[in-house]
Design an enzyme around this catalytic site. Structure first.
Site, mmCIF file in Angstrom:
data_model
loop_
_atom_site.group_PDB
_atom_site.id
_atom_site.type_symbol
_atom_site.label_atom_id
_atom_site.label_comp_id
_atom_site.label_asym_id
_atom_site.label_seq_id
_atom_site.Cartn_x
_atom_site.Cartn_y
_atom_site.Cartn_z
ATOM 1 N N THR A 333 0.864 -1.174 0.000
ATOM 2 C CA THR A 333 0.000 0.000 0.000
ATOM 3 C C THR A 333 0.903 1.226 0.000
ATOM 4 O OG1 THR A 333 -0.123 0.377 2.398
ATOM 5 C CG2 THR A 333 -1.643 -1.250 1.471
ATOM 6 N N GLU A 334 0.320 2.390 -0.168
ATOM 7 C CA GLU A 334 1.124 3.601 -0.264
ATOM 8 C C GLU A 334 1.847 3.945 1.030
ATOM 9 O OE1 GLU A 334 -2.040 7.154 0.072
ATOM 10 O OE2 GLU A 334 -2.664 5.461 -1.170
ATOM 11 N N HIS A 335 1.499 3.263 2.132
ATOM 12 C CA HIS A 335 2.080 3.636 3.422
ATOM 13 C C HIS A 335 3.140 2.667 3.920
ATOM 14 C CE1 HIS A 335 -0.560 7.024 3.691
ATOM 15 N NE2 HIS A 335 -1.557 6.246 3.354
#
Length: 532
Positions: A333-335
């Site tokens: 995910t982007e995190h």
């Protein structure tokens, strides 16, 4: 001398006109107790005033974990810069978040930056550079020619500039000082050394601290526990105590809304994948069913919020991850969570059974470097110019989040969402999709409200491949427009697709294939969901 103090004492040194920065990801890693104390201090004393708040990502969910909503008070907040905003309706009060109310009422200066920029900008502040330069976001709402990320009329300063370097256009984000950074970690000792051993994300916390200290500012850290100095291996401490001024202990802080504490989110334990509930049957489930076959083995995939989030759970239900198969489908995910399965709802952004965790700044190095080859993201609007919008529509002002960085740098893209919105109700009967109530709002529009990403340009200039997947139709994005390549069984092409678009596809496949009947097998999927 101990650095441990109360939340009230920690925020007492925040003065008017300062820049206060904090990081969280929805409810994850949100220093809620300290943000709450700052909001309550203003309510009691009307001090401090006119603060600039900097949130690399939407911090808190405005529900169980209020986060940035604690400080969304007129007079306290003068300006906010955030990578994303949260806008749910509270089921108890029926109200939108306080922050979104301030934005809609033009009570504050509100700016929205792509999360990649909010993360990387901190690194530039930390090293005292003039600012952050990037290609990401050119031609989007972050570009000064298209609004410069300004979300309210009060936001008049140009925080993003268009520059030219060696004949190339770039976006430039000038630096300014960060006076106070409010962090959250898992553990501290009395010297302030911080570790994140039982948090599933670290996001921009380390970068925030370094930016504040380089600016001559202060760092406040909220943690779950205090341990003795020297009781942890040095390589477990991600932020040295020399960079931390105050430590606030909150032993009861939630991991995120609806999750008090679950070590499966950071790899402390492994959860049996067979125990994960499959998504219930819905239009979102149909969309996820259609996307799942597009995920390729050994190709790093990144999934966005919404219908796309259900894709790994569908693959899990279908057996793709059995017998070690999950390692054939690397996902993130982007995190910064790698491996395992991303979860939907308020648990989005963290993964069950992750293999590794990167901090947010480093993760966007990977994203902007094109290492995430495939992505499935949501969409709110798609227009005749080949522009997709997720950043500003209707009464929602969520910003782009990581969307722009991800979409601009992936090779294969899927944009997922319902064909219309605003009351859409659909079901399946005898393997055919039935639209019981059409949505009031069209999503295929003449001109998008906000430019989040120019898909058609990416296809033409960067050789990207892109699909739009809805519950009733699938389109391929081409250099000259949309090509309709599939339709759901039971859907009338003219009245339930073409008449609901403000522009026509440039081509319609002849003959027009039906979407796979298995995607609409409600009975079989319902049984599997019950068994799960």
């Amino acid at each position: 001398m101990t650095k441990v103090t109360t939340a009230e004492q920690a925020v007492a040194g925040i003065d008017s006109n300062m820049t206060v920065a904090s990081a969280g990801v929805i409810g994850w890693v949100t220093p809620d107790a300290v943000l709450k104390a700052l909001g309550e201090r203003f309510s009691k004393t009307h001090e401090p005033r006119d603060l600039t708040f900097y949130f690399p990502c939407g911090t808190g969910d405005a529900m169980g974990i209020k986060g940035m909503d604690h400080v969304a008070r007129e007079g306290l907040m003068k300006r906010i810069v955030s990578g994303s905003y949260i806008n749910p309706v509270d089921p108890e009060t029926g109200e939108r978040p306080k922050l979104m109310q301030l934005i809609h009422a033009n009570k504050i200066e509100a700016y929205s930056w792509p999360i990649g920029a909010t993360m990387h900008w901190l690194r530039e502040v930390a090293r005292n550079s003039p600012g952050y330069m990037t290609r990401v976001g050119l031609g989007t709402y972050a570009d000064p020619r298209h609004g410069g990320g300004k979300f309210t009329e009060r936001a008049v300063d140009d925080l993003i500039r268009l520059i030219e370097l060696d004949g190339e256009e770039l976006l430039f984000y000038p630096s300014w000082p960060v006076d106070v950074a409010i962090l959250r970690a898992a553990t501290a000792d009395e010297h302030g050394n911080l570790s994140w051993e039982d948090e599933p994300l670290t996001t921009a916390n380390v970068a925030l601290a370094l930016a504040a200290k380089a600016s001559g500012g202060k760092v406040i850290a909220q943690v779950r526990r205090i341990v003795e100095v020297g009781s942890r291996p040095a390589n477990q401490n991600r932020l040295p105590g020399i960079y931390v001024d105050s430590v606030v202990v909150d032993p009861d802080m939630m991991m995120t809304t609806d999750v008090a504490y679950d070590p499966a989110y950071f790899g402390g334990t492994q959860k049996e994948l067979s125990t994960l509930a499959a998504p219930p049957f819905s239009v979102d489930r149909i969309i996820a069913n259609r996307i799942a076959p597009e995920v390729r083995k050994h190709e790093l995939a990144i999934f966005g919020f919404g219908a796309a989030t259900d894709v790994p759970l569908v693959m899990n239900e279908n057996g793709a991850f059995e017998n070690g198969g999950i390692y054939d489908y690397p996902g993130t995910t982007e995190h910064g969570a790698y491996g395992g399965i991303v979860m939907p709802g308020w648990q989005f952004s963290a993964n069950i059974n992750p293999d590794a965790l990167l901090d947010g700044v480093t993760q966007f190095d990977a994203i902007d470097g094109g290492l995430c080859k495939f992505t499935a993201l949501s969409f709110a609007e798609y227009d005749a110019q080949g522009t997709v919008n997720v950043s500003k529509f209707g009464r929602a002002n969520p910003g782009a989040g990581g969307f722009i960085d991800i979409a601009q740098n992936a090779e294969r893209l899927i944009f997922a969402g319902t064909f219309t919105t605003g009351g859409l109700k659909a079901d399946v009967a005898n393997g055919r999709l039935v639209i019981e109530r059409e949505g009031k709002v069209k999503k295929f529009v003449s001109t998008a409200t906000s430019i989040t990403y120019r898909v058609q340009e990416g296809v033409a200039k960067r050789n990207q491949e892109a699909l739009i997947v809805t519950e009733r139709a699938v389109f391929r994005c081409m250099e000259d427009g949309l090509e309709l390549i599939e339709i759901a069984p039971g859907i009338d092409l003219q009245t339930q697709v073409l008449d609901l678009m403000d522009f026509a596809p440039v081509r319609i496949a002849q003959p027009l294939p039906l979407m796979d009947a298995a995607h609409f097998n409600k009975t079989a999927q319902a049984k599997r969901h019950e068994n799960a």
